[in-house]
Every structure is written in structure tokens, then in C-alpha cells.
Design an enzyme around this catalytic site. Structure first.
Site, PDB file in Angstrom:
ATOM      1  N   GLU A  92       0.825  -1.204   0.000  1.00 55.00           N
ATOM      2  CA  GLU A  92       0.000   0.000   0.000  1.00 55.00           C
ATOM      3  C   GLU A  92       0.862   1.258   0.000  1.00 55.00           C
ATOM      4  O   GLU A  92       1.933   1.295   0.619  1.00 55.00           O
ATOM      5  CB  GLU A  92      -0.932   0.060   1.220  1.00 55.00           C
ATOM      6  CG  GLU A  92      -2.339  -0.437   0.963  1.00 55.00           C
ATOM      7  CD  GLU A  92      -2.445  -1.933   1.089  1.00 55.00           C
ATOM      8  OE1 GLU A  92      -3.434  -2.511   0.606  1.00 55.00           O
ATOM      9  OE2 GLU A  92      -1.531  -2.532   1.675  1.00 55.00           O
ATOM     10  N   THR A  93       0.358   2.265  -0.691  1.00 58.99           N
ATOM     11  CA  THR A  93       0.882   3.624  -0.613  1.00 58.99           C
ATOM     12  C   THR A  93      -0.245   4.507  -0.100  1.00 58.99           C
ATOM     13  O   THR A  93      -1.366   4.459  -0.617  1.00 58.99           O
ATOM     14  CB  THR A  93       1.368   4.120  -1.985  1.00 58.99           C
ATOM     15  OG1 THR A  93       2.468   3.307  -2.416  1.00 58.99           O
ATOM     16  CG2 THR A  93       1.814   5.566  -1.920  1.00 58.99           C
TER      17      THR A  93
END
Length: 296
Positions: free
Chosen positions: A52-53
Site C-alpha cells: 500500500e501507498t
């Protein structure tokens, strides 16, 4: 040639008290007026190539990252935006508190899953998430999933979390911790075996004699591993959102409200869970491993 926009970037190992453990997330604090479309946000997440970002943005023009206490928060995998991500929320709060020096005691994030609150709790951070209610399912309806998991000690229960589209498979007791950590499902077969699932949670219990305790000898109430090939993630190292489902499920099974657990991926991570009504509190640490500047 136009000058590129420069955006701060941090990488944080969430649910870890030292580098290279827990679950890494990229965190980009954006200014209120930063103009990045969703396609660019997705491309940055692809470039980061982490599970995830996260993107943090003040909710109005008069706030900043240091003094504000309410922010918008979005999460992207390498392939899509997701509704809920625990470890990237923990990482985002760690960046605000520890790196930017936010002066608040708690931060509220507005997200696709509603308001999420993260508080300082000594050298830990405490997250407040909605509970992941589950419904019983017939194991035979998921025969393809179970076959993709390979050789198992047997399946005791299958449940479904409709709010997150998470499937939970509980294994029979009998494996040691080493068995559970070394076991590998067929990820390709798993991805083909079912549609509509975001994350598969596999969970089991065991005693201290089977290795289900931390290095200090504290027993785990249960352990888990999480797989998300449908979102481009073969195995997620530590999945905060899955703990909201596990907290509800094991609360029903064990008639308890507080749990100490480990996600038994290669990196691994430990989480403290407390269930309070329709909310789940997750307590963990986070470690900064990288900070820099993106040129877009």
C-alpha cells in the site's frame, strides 16, 4: 522542460519496532492544494511497489500537517484503491507524529471506511477501526480455495466479512508455529479459485509447546496469515484491517475482548487487539526506514 513537482515520501515498517519487520508502507503527505489526479496516485503506488501507498491531505486550506488533527487518507495497492488498510494508517500516523512533529494527541482520518482515529499510547500507536463482522459459510462452497491451500491439518470453520469482502478460514489445531509459517499455498490456483474476495485470512491456534508465543514467552491467542492475489499481493506481511475481522471472530469463539496475536508472514508482526462494541482498537509500533522526495 517544466520543472517536476516535488512531494515528500516516507517508507515506514508498520507493526514493527525495528527495520525490516512488520509491513512496509509508503506515505506521501500532500498539501491541501496539491493537484494530483487518481491516475497519478495509482502510478506512484505502482512505482513504490509496496502493498500500500498512503496519501495524507489536510481537509481545508488553513490546516497543515504539523498542527492539524483531521486529514483525508487514501490507500492504493499497486493495482487499485482499497477501502481500508490498517498498516498504512499506522504508518501515516507515525509520519505525522514522529517525522513531521504533529502536536495533536490524536489524529482523525476521513476515509472510505469512515472516520479512523489514531492516538499516541506511550511508545505505541493506538488505532480505532470499525469491527469486521463475519457470517458463517459452508466450507464445501469454497472447495477450490481449500484445495489451493494444499496440505492442511483440516478446516474447522469458514466465515465471510461482507463489509470488507474478506474470507476467513480457520484451521484445525494441530500444527506447530513452524508448520504454519513454512506452509505455502498455491497462489496462482488460489487467485483462480474464487471471485469477489479481497483478502483471504487463514488463522489457527496453538499452545506454547507448539511455539505459539513471542520471544519473551507471552502466549499468542491466535495467529494468522493473509493472502490477496486478487489485489496483486501474494501474501501481505501484517494486515491491520484483517485484525478487525479476527478480533470479532475470535471474540465469538473465545468469549474474550482482548487479544495478543502475530501475523506469521516471513517478516511477521505482533498486534494487540481490544474489541469494544462495534469498534476494534489495534495497538502497535512503527519504524521509519526511508525518507526522500518524489519528482513527478
Amino acid at each position: 522542460m517544466a520543472s517536476p513537482r516535488q512531494i515528500k515520501l516516507f517508507t515506514v515498517d508498520a507493526f514493527a519496532n525495528r527495520a525490516f519487520e512488520g509491513n512496509p508502507a509508503a506515505v506521501c503527505p500532500l498539501n491541501f492544494d496539491t493537484d494530483l489526479d487518481d491516475d497519478t496516485l495509482q502510478k506512484v503506488a505502482m512505482e513504490m511497489n509496496l502493498s500500500e501507498t498512503a496519501y495524507i491531505r489536510p481537509l481545508n486550506a488553513t490546516d497543515d500537517h504539523r498542527t492539524g488533527n483531521r486529514f483525508g487518507l487514501r490507500w492504493f495497492t499497486t493495482t487499485e484503491e482499497v477501502k481500508l488498510c490498517g498498516h498504512a494508517t499506522l504508518a501515516s500516523a507515525a509520519v505525522l507524529f514522529y517525522e513531521i512533529g504533529n502536536t495533536s494527541d490524536k489524529i482523525t482520518f476521513e476515509t472510505l471506511s469512515g472516520e479512523l482515529v489514531v492516538r499516541r499510547d506511550g511508545d505505541h500507536l493506538l488505532m480505532d477501526f470499525p469491527i469486521g463482522l463475519t457470517q458463517h459459510r459452508i466450507a464445501a462452497d469454497y472447495d477450490g480455495v481449500i484445495k489451493a491451500l494444499g496440505v492442511l491439518p483440516g478446516v474447522q470453520d469458514v466465515t465471510w466479512c461482507p463489509s470488507l469482502s474478506y474470507l476467513l478460514v480457520r484451521l484445525n489445531d494441530g500444527w506447530t508455529r513452524a508448520d504454519f509459517e513454512q506452509w505455502q499455498p498455491d497462489i496462482g490456483q488460489l487467485e483462480r479459485s474464487v471471485t469477489g474476495v479481497i483478502v483471504l485470512i487463514v488463522t489457527t491456534r496453538g499452545g506454547r509447546q507448539q511455539g505459539f508465543a513471542d520471544q519473551a514467552g507471552r502466549d499468542y491467542d491466535f495467529v494468522s496469515r493473509c493472502f490477496a492475489p486478487w489485489s496483486g499481493i501474494a501474501e501481505d506481511p501484517v494486515t491491520g484491517s484483517a485484525q478487525t475481522v479476527l478480533g470479532y471472530y475470535w471474540g465469538q469463539q473465545l468469549a474474550k475482548e482482548e487479544f495478543y496475536t502475530r501475523q506469521c508472514s516471513q517478516r511477521g508482526g505482533e498486534i494487540e487487539i481490544r474489541v469494544e462494541g462495534d469498534r476494534v482498537h489495534l495497538r502497535g509500533k512503527a519504524t521509519l526506514v526511508l525518507k526522500g522526495v518524489l519528482h513527478i
